[in-house]
Design a protein around this motif. Structure first.
Motif, PDB file in Angstrom:
ATOM      1  N   ASP A 163       0.831  -1.208   0.000  1.00  0.00           N
ATOM      2  CA  ASP A 163       0.000   0.000   0.000  1.00  0.00           C
ATOM      3  C   ASP A 163       0.862   1.253   0.000  1.00  0.00           C
ATOM      4  O   ASP A 163       0.575   2.223  -0.714  1.00  0.00           O
ATOM      5  N   LEU A 164       1.938   1.245   0.825  1.00  0.00           N
ATOM      6  CA  LEU A 164       2.798   2.421   0.859  1.00  0.00           C
ATOM      7  C   LEU A 164       3.514   2.620  -0.474  1.00  0.00           C
ATOM      8  O   LEU A 164       3.702   3.750  -0.924  1.00  0.00           O
ATOM      9  N   GLU A 165       3.903   1.518  -1.108  1.00  0.00           N
ATOM     10  CA  GLU A 165       4.548   1.648  -2.410  1.00  0.00           C
ATOM     11  C   GLU A 165       3.597   2.258  -3.430  1.00  0.00           C
ATOM     12  O   GLU A 165       3.987   3.108  -4.241  1.00  0.00           O
ATOM     13  N   GLU A 166       2.343   1.828  -3.413  1.00  0.00           N
ATOM     14  CA  GLU A 166       1.385   2.390  -4.365  1.00  0.00           C
ATOM     15  C   GLU A 166       1.193   3.881  -4.127  1.00  0.00           C
ATOM     16  O   GLU A 166       1.142   4.677  -5.081  1.00  0.00           O
ATOM     17  N   MET A 167       1.145   4.282  -2.849  1.00  0.00           N
ATOM     18  CA  MET A 167       0.983   5.709  -2.562  1.00  0.00           C
ATOM     19  C   MET A 167       2.234   6.485  -2.947  1.00  0.00           C
ATOM     20  O   MET A 167       2.158   7.616  -3.440  1.00  0.00           O
ATOM     21  N   THR A 168       3.395   5.864  -2.753  1.00  0.00           N
ATOM     22  CA  THR A 168       4.643   6.534  -3.127  1.00  0.00           C
ATOM     23  C   THR A 168       4.737   6.708  -4.643  1.00  0.00           C
ATOM     24  O   THR A 168       5.103   7.779  -5.138  1.00  0.00           O
ATOM     25  N   TYR A 169       4.400   5.649  -5.388  1.00  0.00           N
ATOM     26  CA  TYR A 169       4.408   5.771  -6.843  1.00  0.00           C
ATOM     27  C   TYR A 169       3.372   6.787  -7.316  1.00  0.00           C
ATOM     28  O   TYR A 169       3.583   7.495  -8.306  1.00  0.00           O
ATOM     29  N   ALA A 170       2.267   6.858  -6.620  1.00  0.00           N
ATOM     30  CA  ALA A 170       1.236   7.814  -7.013  1.00  0.00           C
ATOM     31  C   ALA A 170       1.714   9.245  -6.823  1.00  0.00           C
ATOM     32  O   ALA A 170       1.445  10.122  -7.654  1.00  0.00           O
ATOM     33  N   VAL A 171       2.461   9.491  -5.734  1.00  0.00           N
ATOM     34  CA  VAL A 171       2.915  10.850  -5.438  1.00  0.00           C
ATOM     35  C   VAL A 171       4.212  11.170  -6.164  1.00  0.00           C
ATOM     36  O   VAL A 171       4.328  12.194  -6.845  1.00  0.00           O
ATOM     37  N   ASP A 172       5.202  10.278  -6.033  1.00  0.00           N
ATOM     38  CA  ASP A 172       6.521  10.576  -6.587  1.00  0.00           C
ATOM     39  C   ASP A 172       6.677  10.126  -8.040  1.00  0.00           C
ATOM     40  O   ASP A 172       7.462  10.707  -8.786  1.00  0.00           O
ATOM     41  N   GLY A 173       5.966   9.073  -8.435  1.00  0.00           N
ATOM     42  CA  GLY A 173       6.126   8.555  -9.791  1.00  0.00           C
ATOM     43  C   GLY A 173       5.099   9.056 -10.779  1.00  0.00           C
ATOM     44  O   GLY A 173       5.192   8.767 -11.976  1.00  0.00           O
ATOM     45  N   GLY A 174       4.120   9.778 -10.307  1.00  0.00           N
ATOM     46  CA  GLY A 174       3.110  10.316 -11.213  1.00  0.00           C
ATOM     47  C   GLY A 174       2.032   9.335 -11.614  1.00  0.00           C
ATOM     48  O   GLY A 174       1.199   9.649 -12.477  1.00  0.00           O
ATOM     49  N   TYR A 175       2.032   8.140 -11.012  1.00  0.00           N
ATOM     50  CA  TYR A 175       1.006   7.162 -11.348  1.00  0.00           C
ATOM     51  C   TYR A 175      -0.207   7.391 -10.449  1.00  0.00           C
ATOM     52  O   TYR A 175      -0.487   6.643  -9.511  1.00  0.00           O
ATOM     53  N   THR A 176      -0.925   8.432 -10.752  1.00  0.00           N
ATOM     54  CA  THR A 176      -2.000   8.870  -9.854  1.00  0.00           C
ATOM     55  C   THR A 176      -3.185   7.925  -9.839  1.00  0.00           C
ATOM     56  O   THR A 176      -4.033   8.020  -8.951  1.00  0.00           O
ATOM     57  N   CYS A 177      -3.256   7.008 -10.809  1.00  0.00           N
ATOM     58  CA  CYS A 177      -4.411   6.103 -10.850  1.00  0.00           C
ATOM     59  C   CYS A 177      -4.287   4.966  -9.859  1.00  0.00           C
ATOM     60  O   CYS A 177      -5.257   4.256  -9.611  1.00  0.00           O
ATOM     61  N   LEU A 178      -3.078   4.768  -9.313  1.00  0.00           N
ATOM     62  CA  LEU A 178      -2.865   3.595  -8.463  1.00  0.00           C
ATOM     63  C   LEU A 178      -3.810   3.599  -7.271  1.00  0.00           C
ATOM     64  O   LEU A 178      -3.962   4.595  -6.572  1.00  0.00           O
TER      65      LEU A 178
END
Length: 707
Positions: A392-407
């Motif tokens: 879950d934390l990885e998905e939130m990190t990718y959403a914020v830092d990686g631009g994958y906002t759909c996660l």
């Protein structure tokens, strides 16, 4: 009282008629010498001196001369005889006769009926105990005619007093000092001797702790004598142990003397408050998962010397982000000095949460003016709520830092392309873009040759990209994209690379032959300048043609030999490429006519038990006048072939005058059975063949490989 002697007188008798007569009357008075003395009662002058008067009377009928005066010891009269015995008196309870002084030691003359008053002075020695004392005064006539005695009495009333010392003050671990004085008291005092001091333990005002009597010292420790008018000072030092509880301590100083006198006074020490607080450990760790409430505990110690009414905890976040773990600390009150208490802390781990290694609070601990601090460290053990391979934390990190906002941590396939989010991140795909359909009906499935594939025509769970691997295997085993036939773009289908044993996820040099997979797919340029390329080599095989040279050594690099990596003998001269390199010839130049000797096959491979092939053929025929350089009629050609190891050790010698025809070399050959002179099979290795025939000498290397 008349003196002794005969007294004579005349007695006249007269009658009423007037008749008278006289006669002599003699009276004889006998000699009676006698003395009397009054009891002597003395009084003191408050200076340790007792005085009285001795009255001596000549009550006899003779004059006396040179009367001696003396006194006995004065003994303490027991209470049962009206005196007082002082309990604890260290000296004998008597006053020596030598302490009695007379105004005159000799009464020179005392006539009949005369009295004389003699001053009497008594100086009791220092240390004489209180009480009533009695003794005798003796009056002696040296002629032995008269003697008497009388009683001498005095009363000693003495005591000791101590002043109250000032309250001493000190911090724990230091010394507190004060003093008191000693004085003599009593209505009829004498000096005090052997004055000794003692002290009880000092008890805290709460009664819960003490300062041991052993921590108290006196200076001086003992006073030999205290005069009546003296007030000597005694210094007191109290060592306050480190960590001693703050507050007022009270004890009792007592004094005893040789006189048996005692007294007490109060000793008080005020220990200053030095508050202190500590936390163990310095870093308090708590572990949990998002959206949970977890707790841990730590130890708080009152390191000061005063009880702490309350302890406060103030956390300050040391991490970025608008997150609140809401640390909630157990209430701590009335923490006693020196006490250690376990304190619980509860934190609420929020969700969602951007991943960090840990989250820290700097916690300030305060208590009655004393402070310390520690680190509250929160480690979030991440969970994968949707089982997509991303926590879950990885998905939130990718959403914020990686631009994958759909996660979405609760959706395993956020873009709906049948590829789980974690898998797409792993293979470098965008988890927010459908890999099979870009949303406009345009296919994004690409086969091995780079052609687009219509998603409607394939089974996305089969082999949609036609690379020879099933979707499930690509996702779970090979970590490739089931919608990309050549995942790493090296020209090989993913299935081909798997079959070769190469890595389908990267254009790398998996077989370590100094050629990347894409270079092996493309093939090396031929050295003839035609622009043509050799065929592709195996990206999973270091030496595709098994000639002893790696593919990269044969071609593709500036230091390569430019030989064909797929051909054991690139120039078809009967000697494989590796051996040509070893013996200094070019693997792309035909050396079959260079010199008269030849070897076939070379290398020669034989089984471990040498059951085949049984020999190697060595060419010996030569005729330089012929175009091919060989004498077709070599049956009578003399020859000598000596086989050596690479270190120069002779192995075998082959000699004769005839050779066989029609071997693979096409001319006269001699067969070496791969044995030494003793008939023992030779081991794997490189051997040197020195060939001599018709006055010519040629040298060839033979490689024997036992498999």
């Amino acid at each position: 009282m008349y003196h002794a002697g005969t007294y004579t007188g005349t007695v006249t008798l007269t009658t009423a008629e007037g008749v008278s007569d006289e006669f002599t009357l003699n009276v004889e008075i006998a000699l009676t010498c006698d003395l009397t003395a009054d009891a002597v009662a003395t009084t003191d002058d408050d200076a340790g001196v007792w005085t009285g008067t001795l009255t001596v009377t000549n009550s006899g009928n003779c004059d006396v001369f040179n009367l001696d005066l003396s006194a006995s010891d004065l003994n303490n009269v027991p209470a049962r005889f009206g005196g007082v015995t002082k309990a604890g008196a260290l000296r004998s309870s008597f006053i020596p006769g030598s302490a009695v002084e007379f105004g005159v030691n000799v009464i020179e003359a005392l006539m009949v009926n005369e009295s004389v008053d003699v001053p009497v002075t008594v100086r009791p020695p220092a240390g004489t105990a209180s009480g009533a004392y009695q003794g005798m005064i003796y009056i002696n006539d040296p002629d032995g005619r008269a003697t008497t005695s009388t009683m001498l009495t005095l009363t000693v009333e003495t005591g000791v007093a101590l002043s109250i010392p000032a309250t001493a003050t000190a911090n724990p671990g230091t010394e507190a000092t004060t003093n008191f004085t000693v004085s003599v008291t009593g209505d009829s005092p004498v000096a005090l001797t052997d004055v000794n001091f003692d002290v009880t333990g000092l008890v805290h005002e709460s009664g819960q702790t003490t300062i041991s009597a052993s921590e108290v010292t006196f200076a001086p420790e003992m006073i030999q004598m205290v005069g009546i008018a003296e007030t000597p000072t005694v210094n007191v030092q109290v060592t306050v142990p480190a960590g001693q509880l703050a507050g007022l301590y009270t004890g009792t100083i007592s004094v005893t003397t040789a006189n048996g006198e005692t007294a007490e006074t109060v000793l008080q020490v005020s220990v200053n408050a030095t508050p202190g607080i500590d936390v163990m450990p310095d870093v308090v760790s708590v572990v949990g998962i998002p959206n949970s409430v977890v707790s841990t505990s730590f130890m708080v110690e009152n390191t000061g010397n005063t009880n702490l009414s309350s302890v406060t905890f103030t956390p300050v976040a040391l991490f970025q982000g608008d997150y609140d773990f809401a640390p909630d600390f157990e209430v701590v009150t009335n923490l006693m000095a020196g006490a250690i208490r376990e304190v619980a802390v509860t934190v609420t781990i929020p969700f969602p949460l951007v991943r960090e290694d840990y989250y820290q609070y700097a916690v300030t601990v305060g208590a009655d003016g004393s402070t310390t601090s520690f680190i509250l460290q929160i480690t979030v053990n991440d969970v994968d709520s949707d089982n997509d391979g991303l926590t879950d934390l990885e998905e939130m990190t990718y959403a914020v830092d990686g631009g994958y906002t759909c996660l979405d941590p609760l959706n395993p396939d956020s873009d709906g392309d049948f590829l789980e989010d974690g898998y797409e991140i792993q293979i470098g795909s965008n988890p927010c873009i459908n890999d099979a359909d870009d949303g406009t009906g345009n296919s994004v499935i690409i086969d091995c040759q780079g052609n687009l594939v219509d998603p409607a025509t394939v089974d996305v769970m089969g082999d949609p990209d036609g690379d020879g691997l099933l979707t499930a295997d690509e996702m779970t085993i090979y970590n490739t994209n089931p919608f990309r036939g050549d995942f790493d773009g090296d020209g090989w289908c993913d299935g081909e690379e798997v079959a070769f044993g190469s890595d389908p996820t990267a254009d790398s040099d998996n077989d370590l032959d100094n050629l990347t997979d894409s270079e092996e797919k493309l093939g090396c340029l031929k050295p003839d300048g035609s622009g043509e390329r050799y065929a592709s080599t195996n990206p999973g095989n270091f030496d595709s043609d098994n000639d002893g040279l790696s593919d990269g050594e044969e071609c593709g690099n500036e230091n390569s030999f430019n030989s064909d990596p797929n051909d054991y003998d690139s120039d078809d001269d009967g000697t494989n490429d590796w051996l040509e390199v070893e013996q200094g010839t070019s693997p792309i130049d035909d050396i079959s006519n260079a010199g008269f000797a030849g070897v076939y096959p070379n290398p020669v491979y034989t089984d471990a038990d040498f059951d085949g092939p049984p020999h190697v053929a060595i060419k010996v025929g030569e005729d330089p006048s012929l175009a091919n350089g060989y004498n077709p009629d070599c049956s009578n050609a003399p020859y000598s072939i000596t086989i050596y190891t690479m270190s120069g050790e002779e192995v075998a010698v082959l000699e004769g005058t005839s050779a066989e025809r029609g071997d693979a070399l096409g001319t006269c050959v001699v067969k070496w059975e791969l044995k030494n002179e003793s008939g023992v099979d030779v081991v794997s290795g490189v051997y040197i063949a020195v060939v001599e025939t018709n006055g010519k000498t040629d040298v060839r290397k033979i490689m024997v490989i036992r498999r």
